[in-house]
Design an enzyme around this catalytic site. Structure first.
Site, short mmCIF file in Angstrom:
data_model
loop_
_atom_site.label_atom_id
_atom_site.label_comp_id
_atom_site.label_asym_id
_atom_site.label_seq_id
_atom_site.Cartn_x
_atom_site.Cartn_y
_atom_site.Cartn_z
CG HIS A 14 -1.95 1.20 1.33
ND1 HIS A 14 -3.04 0.93 1.70
CD2 HIS A 14 -1.48 2.46 1.22
CE1 HIS A 14 -3.84 2.16 1.65
NE2 HIS A 14 -3.03 3.18 1.34
CG HIS A 16 -0.68 7.07 -1.02
ND1 HIS A 16 -1.84 7.12 -1.56
CD2 HIS A 16 -0.96 6.36 0.27
CE1 HIS A 16 -2.89 6.71 -0.60
NE2 HIS A 16 -2.30 6.30 0.29
CG ASN A 41 -5.15 8.49 -3.03
OD1 ASN A 41 -4.04 8.00 -3.58
ND2 ASN A 41 -5.22 9.20 -1.97
CE LYS A 99 -7.73 1.93 -0.86
NZ LYS A 99 -6.68 2.48 -0.41
CG HIS A 136 -9.84 3.99 3.42
ND1 HIS A 136 -8.83 4.95 3.50
CD2 HIS A 136 -10.72 4.59 4.36
CE1 HIS A 136 -8.79 5.65 4.51
NE2 HIS A 136 -9.99 5.47 5.03
CG HIS A 174 -4.83 1.94 5.76
ND1 HIS A 174 -6.30 1.96 6.03
CD2 HIS A 174 -4.71 2.76 4.67
CE1 HIS A 174 -6.78 2.74 5.10
NE2 HIS A 174 -6.10 3.01 4.16
CG LEU A 219 -7.86 10.33 7.77
CD1 LEU A 219 -8.65 10.88 6.73
CD2 LEU A 219 -8.76 10.01 8.93
CG ASP A 247 -1.52 4.77 4.06
OD1 ASP A 247 -1.55 5.35 2.94
OD2 ASP A 247 -2.12 5.11 4.98
CG HIS A 251 -0.24 14.93 2.24
ND1 HIS A 251 -1.23 15.25 1.41
CD2 HIS A 251 -0.62 13.98 2.87
CE1 HIS A 251 -2.02 14.36 1.43
NE2 HIS A 251 -1.90 13.37 2.47
CB ALA A 263 -5.14 12.53 6.50
#
Ligand code: NCD
Ligand code: ZN
Length: 347
Positions: A14, A16, A41, A99, A136, A174, A219, A247, A251, A263
Site C-alpha cells: 500500500h 502513495h 487516488n 481500490k 479503505h 491499513h 487516516l 501507506d 504531503h 492526512a
C-alpha cells in the site's frame, strides 16, 4: 544479541507515490522495495486501465536506474466503473487490484463509492476473475465518531459485502484497531489485512497530547494504545493474513501545517529501520520477513523475491533526513520518536 538479519526483498502492499514533482521526489525512497501496490487516488483518480498503464510509465521514469521497485497498479473504484474494463485490465496484466474508497473517507476520495449496491456487478465480476479488492475501511457517516469509523465499517459495510459476494478477495487496508485484527482473523484465505509502519509506533496521544502534531495525523487516525498493541501482536505473529502496506503518504508541509491540515505520514525513507526496531522490541525479528517480504506476495499469488536485503544493528543510529524537497515544497519524514539502530544495506 542479533546484530544482522537478511530478508527476501520486502514488498510494500500500500503505497502513495503521487505524480509530477512529488513523484520524482518520493519514488527513489521506495526504490529498494520489490513489489508495491500503487494507490490510485491521484487528482483526477486512476479509473481506467489506460490511465493505470500511463501512470505506471511515469513511475518507471521517476525511478533511479537499477531500482528494484515493480509498481503493481490499481484502479479506483467509482459508482460508474465498468466490470468488463476491470477484468480486461487485470487479464492484460495492467492492474493487480482495485481500490475501494468510500466517498469522502480520506485524501482525494471525492470520486469514491457512494453506495455499495452500485458497484455490486463489479465486485461480482472481480470475485469471478479472482481480482483483489483493497478496502479503505472507514464509514463516512458524520454521526459516527472518527475513532469508531473502522469498527463500524466492518459491521455495516465490509461484512455485508463479503456475505453478498462470496469468494471476493479482500485486503483490509491499513487496519488500526483490535476490531480490524479480529475481523481479519475471522476470515479464510480470501481475507487479509495490511498494517502500516506508523500504526505500530504511535497511538492517538502522539497526535494530540501535549500539543497538536500534524505530522502524526493520518487516516485511519491512530487509535488508543490497546489497539496499537493488537496491531503489533498481529504484525509480529507471522500469520499469513497480515502483511506490510506502509501507506507512505507524502504531503507538502504547506498542506499539512494548516488550520485544516491533510492526512498522511511519509514513512518510505525509514520504514525498514523502524520495523526492525519494532520487531526486535517484540522479540520477533525472525518474523519480520514473513510480515514484510513473504505474506503479501503469497496472498497476491506471487513468488517471494529472489534477491535479499540486509539490516545491520550498529551502535550509532542510522541517519535519515528529517524532510525531503519536492519541487518548491518540503515533505517531512515520519519521526518514530526513537533512534534507529538498524541500518539498511543491500546484500
Ligand atoms: C492517504 C493519502 O494521503 O493519500 N492518507 C492517509 O492519511 N493515509 C490516503 C489514505 O490511504 O487514506
Ligand atoms: Zn493510503
Amino acid at each position: 544479541m542479533t546484530d544482522s538479519i537478511t530478508l527476501c526483498r520486502p514488498d510494500d502492499w500500500h503505497l502513495h507515490l503521487r505524480d509530477g514533482a512529488m513523484l520524482a521526489a518520493v519514488a527513489p525512497h521506495s526504490a529498494g522495495f520489490g513489489r508495491a501496490i500503487i494507490m490510485p487516488n491521484l487528482v483526477p483518480p486512476v479509473v481506467t486501465g489506460a490511465q493505470a498503464a500511463a501512470y505506471r510509465d511515469r513511475i518507471m521514469a521517476a525511478l533511479p536506474p537499477g531500482a528494484a521497485l515493480q509498481p503493481q497498479m490499481t484502479l479506483y473504484l467509482t459508482d460508474t466503473t465498468d466490470p468488463a474494463d476491470v477484468v480486461a485490465a487485470y487479464r492484460d496484466g495492467i492492474i493487480r487490484a482495485v481500490k475501494l474508497y468510500p466517498a469522502g473517507a480520506t485524501t482525494n476520495s471525492a470520486s469514491g463509492v457512494t453506495d455499495i449496491d452500485k458497484v455490486r456487478p463489479v465486485l461480482e465480476a472481480m470475485a469471478e476473475a479472482g481480482i483483489t479488492l483493497c478496502v479503505h475501511g472507514e464509514v463516512t457517516d458524520p454521526a459516527v465518531d472518527i475513532f469508531d469509523r473502522e469498527a463500524v465499517f466492518i459491521d455495516r459495510v465490509l461484512d455485508p459485502i463479503r456475505r453478498a459476494v462470496p469468494g471476493l478477495r479482500v485486503v483490509m487496508e491499513h487496519i488500526t484497531t483490535a476490531d480490524g485484527v479480529a475481523y481479519a482473523r475471522s476470515g479464510g484465505d480470501d481475507l487479509a489485512a495490511t498494517i502500516t509502519t506508523h500504526h505500530l509506533v504511535i497511538n492517538r496521544n502522539a497526535i494530540l497530547a501535549g500539543g497538536i502534531r500534524p505530522h502524526y495525523y493520518c487516516l485511519p487516525v491512530a487509535k488508543r494504545e490497546n489497539h496499537r498493541l493488537a496491531l503489533r501482536d498481529a504484525a509480529t505473529s507471522g500469520e499469513a493474513r497480515f502483511f506490510l502496506g506502509t501507506d507512505s503518504a507524502p504531503h507538502p508541509d504547506s498542506a499539512k501545517l494548516q488550520p485544516c491540515g491533510c492526512a498522511g505520514c511519509f514513512t518510505a525513507p525509514n520504514t525498514m529501520s523502524i520495523l526492525a526496531h519494532v520487531f526486535e522490541q517484540e522479540g520477533a525479528l525472525d518474523r519480520l520477513e514473513a510480515f514484510a517480504s513473504l505474506n503479501g506476495a503469497a496472498f497476491y499469488g506471487l513468488p517471494p523475491a529472489e534477491d535479499r536485503i540486509r539490516l545491520i544493528r550498529r551502535d550509532r543510529p542510522a541517519e535519515y533526513p528529517t524532510s525531503i524537497t519536492a519541487g518548491d515544497e518540503t515533505v517531512t519524514v515520519f519521526d518514530p520518536g526513537f533512534p534507529l539502530y538498524w541500518h539498511l544495506e543491500t546484500a
